[in-house]
Design an enzyme around this catalytic site. Structure first.
Site, short mmCIF file in Angstrom:
data_model
loop_
_atom_site.label_atom_id
_atom_site.label_comp_id
_atom_site.label_asym_id
_atom_site.label_seq_id
_atom_site.Cartn_x
_atom_site.Cartn_y
_atom_site.Cartn_z
CD GLU D 60 -2.01 -2.44 1.39
OE1 GLU D 60 -0.54 -2.88 1.74
OE2 GLU D 60 -2.51 -3.32 1.22
CG HIS D 129 -10.16 -6.01 8.19
ND1 HIS D 129 -9.26 -6.52 8.82
CD2 HIS D 129 -10.23 -6.53 7.06
CE1 HIS D 129 -8.47 -7.13 8.29
NE2 HIS D 129 -8.98 -7.14 6.92
C1 LIG Z 1 -2.06 -4.46 4.51
C2 LIG Z 1 -3.33 -5.29 3.85
N1 LIG Z 1 -3.71 -5.15 2.49
C3 LIG Z 1 -4.61 -5.89 2.00
C4 LIG Z 1 -5.30 -6.69 2.62
C5 LIG Z 1 -6.40 -7.58 2.39
N2 LIG Z 1 -6.12 -9.01 2.40
C6 LIG Z 1 -6.47 -10.01 3.22
S1 LIG Z 1 -5.88 -11.37 3.25
C7 LIG Z 1 -5.09 -10.87 1.64
C8 LIG Z 1 -4.19 -11.99 0.80
C9 LIG Z 1 -2.71 -12.08 1.25
O1 LIG Z 1 -2.22 -13.25 0.56
P1 LIG Z 1 -1.11 -14.12 1.09
O2 LIG Z 1 -0.30 -13.12 1.91
O3 LIG Z 1 -0.43 -14.66 0.25
O4 LIG Z 1 -2.11 -14.82 2.29
P2 LIG Z 1 -2.96 -15.99 1.58
O5 LIG Z 1 -4.21 -15.38 1.96
O6 LIG Z 1 -2.78 -16.54 0.45
O7 LIG Z 1 -3.01 -17.09 2.86
C10 LIG Z 1 -5.03 -9.68 1.51
C11 LIG Z 1 -4.79 -8.82 0.30
C12 LIG Z 1 -5.00 -7.08 4.24
N3 LIG Z 1 -5.68 -7.74 5.28
N4 LIG Z 1 -3.95 -6.33 4.67
#
Ligand SMILES: Cc1ncc(C[n+]2csc(CCOP(=O)(O)OP(=O)(O)O)c2C)c(N)n1
Ligand SMILES: Cc1ncc(C[n+]2csc(CCOP(=O)(O)OP(=O)(O)O)c2C)c(N)n1
Ligand SMILES: [Mg+2]
Ligand SMILES: [Mg+2]
Lengths: 348, 350, 348, 350
Positions: D60, D129
């Site tokens: 971000e 959130h």
């Molecule tokens: C700083 C931030 N940006 C965006 C989000 C929205 N978000 C929640 S889970 C996620 C996926 C993250 O992907 P990864 O780290 O690969 O974990 P996975 O869900 O695949 O286990 C996102 C983008 C968030 N929670 N925090």
């Protein structure tokens, strides 16, 4: 000599079998709990976002098996498996998902904020990447206090895109901290494939190597490989050689958030999912167990029954627990200091 | 009583806390360097060792997470960011994580950490080295926020902050570091959440934050010469906020003038006005007023410093208007060419 | 054939000499301007923090020589050299330091916020690391607009500790953006040596390699090496092969911020400083010029005189310019849209 | 007039701006995914191509810098963060860089960018959130901040925001996305900096932000049945802030009730109260009041949602108290078991 050797070998074989069975059961338990959650979720009584780890159980099981209760673990939004594998209390986890006062976070946090201090599961939080520096800080604080423990940070490959990840790695390398970084690369961040987020051909674990951190990748759907790789890493860490980064390739089976399958909505193919399904870590382990003779189907059934009974009891506990009283939310904001050291210090 | 400079008071508080509790440590860019964060950390590394006073990588966000983690592991860190502006990188860790840690895990673990944030001013600090964003922190449940204006309170509040089991934001204005005042010896605490009445008066209540408390005190002296007795209140803590002291004062004086080190719009001065309005409503003798920065980023040119920063003179004329006395600005003492330094000893480059 | 060859070789030699002289003069000009600033600073009329680049001139001169006016440069708190080498207006820079309305930022920004849009110097800002993603964004925006330009981001090695740096590198690599990352590793961030900030033995440019970005290090006190390394990098970038990262070792002679020497205050040794002083990029270049015959001392003197005259005039301009009116600070906050496209769009 | 949902209005505004100006592009985590940020970006990638609607890395802070840079290069980005909470990582780029770019380079270059920030609520969004930190942005000169409450304004203000040459923060409350309202066809602009009077009334002025404007409107209907005519004002823009409309209204009604989606302490409601107090002082019929969140992070348990979020009922009882009418809470319509969703169609997991 040869007798001794063969006794040694025998003990080793026994130990291997015991380990393999333990890992299998740990994965099975995570799977059955997650499936239980998925099933109950439709009732709309677990009213918080849940991120299931079905398909990814091997990483949690394989790594946490090597940790003592005093070693600490931190995790992310997708924390159920890590929490359970580290010995987190199951009824308290489910109660948390139901928003109950008996939940591990007293209903304040929900599925995305699990904690079990006794089990050494220090906390999970859903801001991508943010628990990584915190985990490094726990290791740093422990070092400052002269305590001997390893801190493991679990996170997804999406988190490696956050600056916080790099800042944490730099500091861990600088101070040679006893941190095990475990990246579960499941190819997606929500619905976004790696191709729109990271340059092609640059493997994730190379990022850590760039920081001068010992790093390796392994098959995240093969629990014995996870265990072996993590064991070597932990030996290195415990020897004082500094942090290690492990990337495990794996795949989440269900939707990013929620109980359903979502291969039809278009961000990935049914075919890709099927390919990964054939690599189910539990099924692979079961097959190997049957072949190598350390597992029998009857035993799997027995374990499944045991776990289902445990789950049913935990569900009952969670569902029948009371909701938190409204006062608790205001009471939980600040802590008033009651520690004896402060009394002592104040008297001084 | 013995007199110390504000920066010495901060130093002494840190020193005493470190001596009293081995889990207290200091971390931040430059805390071990020859300048020692304007003198506030000077010599502490030599005294307590590099394991308790330490520099860090240029990584405000991650390092705030590290500091939080160390607090969870049982340490009591004092983190220093030399400008609030740099701490903007760390808002996620401060606000989402540290502030909410105790709450979001149902009270199972607290995060005892202190974050010292400095407000820059003067000698062309400019748009990115001079913001005073305390109202942001005050808005966030889970944080405590203090911004003492005297050496005595700097010491007492820093000790309270370090002993507090919650995350405390400790805001220091750069133009306070060199002021002098009485400071008791040894350990003592100033309570977090209690305002200090700096001066009693019956005609108008001036509530002034951080460096503006100094300006308000100066203004009160001028006003007294004009026959106006101002009560000057330094809230000291803006979360929790001691509304009682302010409201009781305004109940007596009937007039509220708030002076803040930041912009007025959506700043903390609005909260003070709102509390009083909610409580005293139509019982005020005149509408409340706020003094703050003009609604623009900090200009760098020294020629604009006097236009940008309000001073005692502005407080005086506002107060005069409010009590409907002579409204003329009192003749300022022979003004220096530039108003970008607090005193002649304050020169660049920093 | 041999005649042609020798003509070609001759032209090459001539071009080399011309280049070497140009680079030398560019460095000399930066040095003399910075020294002029240092000298005047004590008068306390330049009332803003200044970060001089004396000792580090070769990087600015060597890299910017290769850029066209349409190529864009962004920099940091230590921007004077980059601004001048990129063709930034000298009187406007000095006027900015004096806080005058004729300054390149109309007195709003000071030394830490230089800009010269005509010269392709898009801006400098003093939050460590923050201009790096912005520079990447300029390259990205240009790409989206179908414009063909390289964007160069100058920064110190301290900036590579910031998460913003890594986030920027990942995106530049992902989109194969035409960005030249130039890191001037002068061993210190303010008074903090590398040893308290980055792990020992892990060279800075390895971080970029970790991101899969082509990266190299070079001697930042040898202007012809800087030029050669940057030339190769720019060829690669202009060919569409994506970003390149260059690390140049160098050393700042004076205090971090301000006009003085500060080797006595204890964060570094006089000896270290002296060692680096013998590696003065200008002196080394002069020696080589005398040896190779492309420079004469008389010429150095003439250029010095020219530059001093230019500087004196610029100083006069800066010092005699008016301060901004107080209204300007409120007027500068927002822009009201006057572009014809919007009129067109609004009419539609 | 044709009716659209709020999310469709946001979508249509984006679509029209993209069609009108090739320099407009959309970027953010998930903007191209099958959910399309709650429908607001759905199908735009298919229509305009991956070069104009694009996903991004999870970064971000850096990506906000990238977006700013692209604006400097001549693009007009619309960036989306699915929660304000995630944008805490980007405060440095938003506040130090984007907000000040035009100022700090003496007006030589502007940064025309729009950042859409979503406020989460419901279904256990929990402490990280669901924050509504609009007052932070409102405090920063150089930003414009809008938070429309109706589909019509969502469209009109998003178009204005995209056409504005300054950085504009566009705040969308998750519980507004599915409301329905009349939306004109084609390009039109809602002016940034003008409040909208949602309902006329003479007894009390209710100034309500974002989703609270909806609650205020509901409350006004209930109040009308009790014989109390409330004027309901949605400021729409909180920087610049249209104080005239608010003050003129309160001058007539003599009563001010402010309802905000965030915490009261140091929140934007304080600014509204302060402006009115400064202008109307003792001419109010009763002290002004604020309604906001209790001073704690958002609890996750659905059982606490109704304790945490104020509703129309709270507005009704406050207004009743203020006009000294019956103060009883009107009998609520058969309440659902949990108050953690706006309507039955809103289910988890998101
Ligand atoms: C700083 C931030 N940006 C965006 C989000 C929205 N978000 C929640 S889970 C996620 C996926 C993250 O992907 P990864 O780290 O690969 O974990 P996975 O869900 O695949 O286990 C996102 C983008 C968030 N929670 N925090
Ligand atoms: C985010 C941030 N943190 C800290 C500072 C204070 N600061 C100003 S310059 C500087 C040194 C940065 O070192 P480096 O990037 O190596 O550049 P150099 O000064 O050596 O040229 C620091 C820490 C800042 N301006 N911004
Ligand atoms: Mg993933
Ligand atoms: Mg450096």
């Amino acid at each position: 000599m040869s007798t001794l050797n063969s006794v040694g070998a025998q003990t080793e074989v026994q130990a291997h079998k015991k380990l393999a069975r333990r890992l299998f059961r740990s994965m099975l338990r995570i799977r059955l709990v997650e499936e239980g959650v998925a099933q109950r979720y439709a009732e709309q009584q677990m009213r918080c976002p849940v991120h299931l780890c079905i398909g990814q159980e091997a990483v949690a099981a394989g790594v946490c098996d090597l940790l003592s209760a005093d070693d600490q673990v931190m995790s992310t939004h997708r924390a159920h498996g890590h929490y359970l594998a580290k010995g987190g209390n199951l009824p308290a986890m489910l109660a948390e998902m139901y928003g109950k006062s008996t939940g591990c976070s007293s209903g304040m946090g929900g599925s995305m904020h699990l904690v079990d201090l006794e089990a050494g599961f220090l906390g999970a939080a859903p801001i991508v990447g943010s628990t990584i520096p915190i985990a490094v800080g726990v290791a740093f604080g422990s070092l400052l206090r002269g305590e001997d423990r390893v801190v493991t940070a679990f996170f997804g490959e999406g988190a490696t895109e956050e600056g916080a990840f790099h800042e944490a790695l730099n500091f861990a390398a600088l101070k040679r901290l006893p941190v095990l970084f475990v990246c579960e690369n499941n190819l997606y961040s929500v619905y976004s494939p790696l191709s729109v987020r990271q340059p092609p051909g640059r493997e994730v674990f190379r990022l850590a190597a760039g920081h001068g951190i010992e790093s390796r990748r392994g098959d995240g759907n093969d629990v014995s490989e996870v265990h072996a790789v993590a064991e070597e890493a932990l030996q290195r860490i415990r020897s004082g050689a500094g942090p290690v980064f492990l990337e495990f390739g794996t795949y989440r089976w269900r939707e990013h958030c929620g109980p359903n399958y979502d291969n039809h909505i278009g961000y990935r193919t049914e075919e890709e999912f099927r390919r990964w399904r054939t690599l189910c870590p539990i099924e692979r382990s079961r097959q190997r167990g049957l072949e190598e003779g350390w597992l029998a189907d009857a035993e799997v059934d027995r374990w499944s029954d045991e776990i289902r009974a445990e789950l049913a009891a935990a569900m009952d506990f969670a569902r029948s627990s009371p909701f938190p009283e409204s006062r608790t939310m205001l009471d939980a904001v600040y802590v008033e200091r009651k520690s004896p050291t402060s009394a002592k210090r104040r008297a001084a | 009583m013995r007199e110390l400079k504000y920066f010495q008071a901060v130093h002494e508080a840190t020193d005493l806390c470190m001596a009293a509790d081995p889990s207290v440590y200091v971390i931040g860019l430059g805390v071990t360097d020859p300048k020692g964060v304007f003198g506030t950390t000077l010599g502490l590394e030599q005294k307590y060792g590099g394991g308790r006073v330490m520099d860090m990588p240029c990584a405000e966000n991650g390092m705030t997470g590290v500091v939080l983690g160390s607090a969870l592991a049982g340490m009591r860190p004092i983190m220093v960011h030399q400008r609030i502006d740099f701490a903007l990188l760390a808002m996620e860790q401060i606000v989402n994580q540290a502030a909410k840690w105790h709450f979001m895990f149902g009270g199972r673990k607290s995060a005892p950490l202190v974050i010292r944030l400095l407000v820059g001013r003067g000698w062309g600090q400019g748009p990115q080295h001079s913001q005073s964003l305390h109202s942001w922190f005050a808005h966030v449940p889970g944080l405590k926020v203090v911004m003492p204006s005297t050496p005595q309170d700097a010491k007492g509040l820093l000790i309270s902050a370090v002993e507090d089991d919650n995350p405390v934001i400790f805001i220091e204005h750069r133009w306070l570091h060199n002021i002098t005042g009485p400071v008791p010896e040894g350990m003592y605490r100033a309570p977090i959440g209690e305002a200090r009445v700096l001066r009693r008066g019956e005609d108008v209540s001036i509530v002034a934050l951080s460096h503006m408390a100094l300006e308000a005190h100066r203004a009160a002296q001028t006003l007294a010469r004009e026959g106006i007795e101002a009560e000057v209140i330094d809230p000291r803590s803006i979360r929790p906020f001691d509304e009682r002291t302010v409201i009781e004062s305004v109940r007596r004086t009937g007039r509220l003038l708030v002076a803040d080190t930041s912009w007025r719009h959506a700043g903390f001065a609005a909260e003070i006005v709102a509390r009083v309005a909610e409580e005293l409503g139509s019982r005020l003798k005149c509408p409340p007023r706020r003094i703050g920065l003009p609604e623009c980023p900090t200009p760098t040119s020294p020629a604009l410093a006097s236009e940008f920063y309000p001073t005692a003179a502005d407080i005086v004329s506002a107060a005069c208007e409010m009590v409907q006395a002579r409204t003329g600005r009192p003749a300022a003492a022979a003004a220096p060419h530039f108003s970008d330094v607090p005193d002649p000893s304050f020169t660049g480059p920093f």
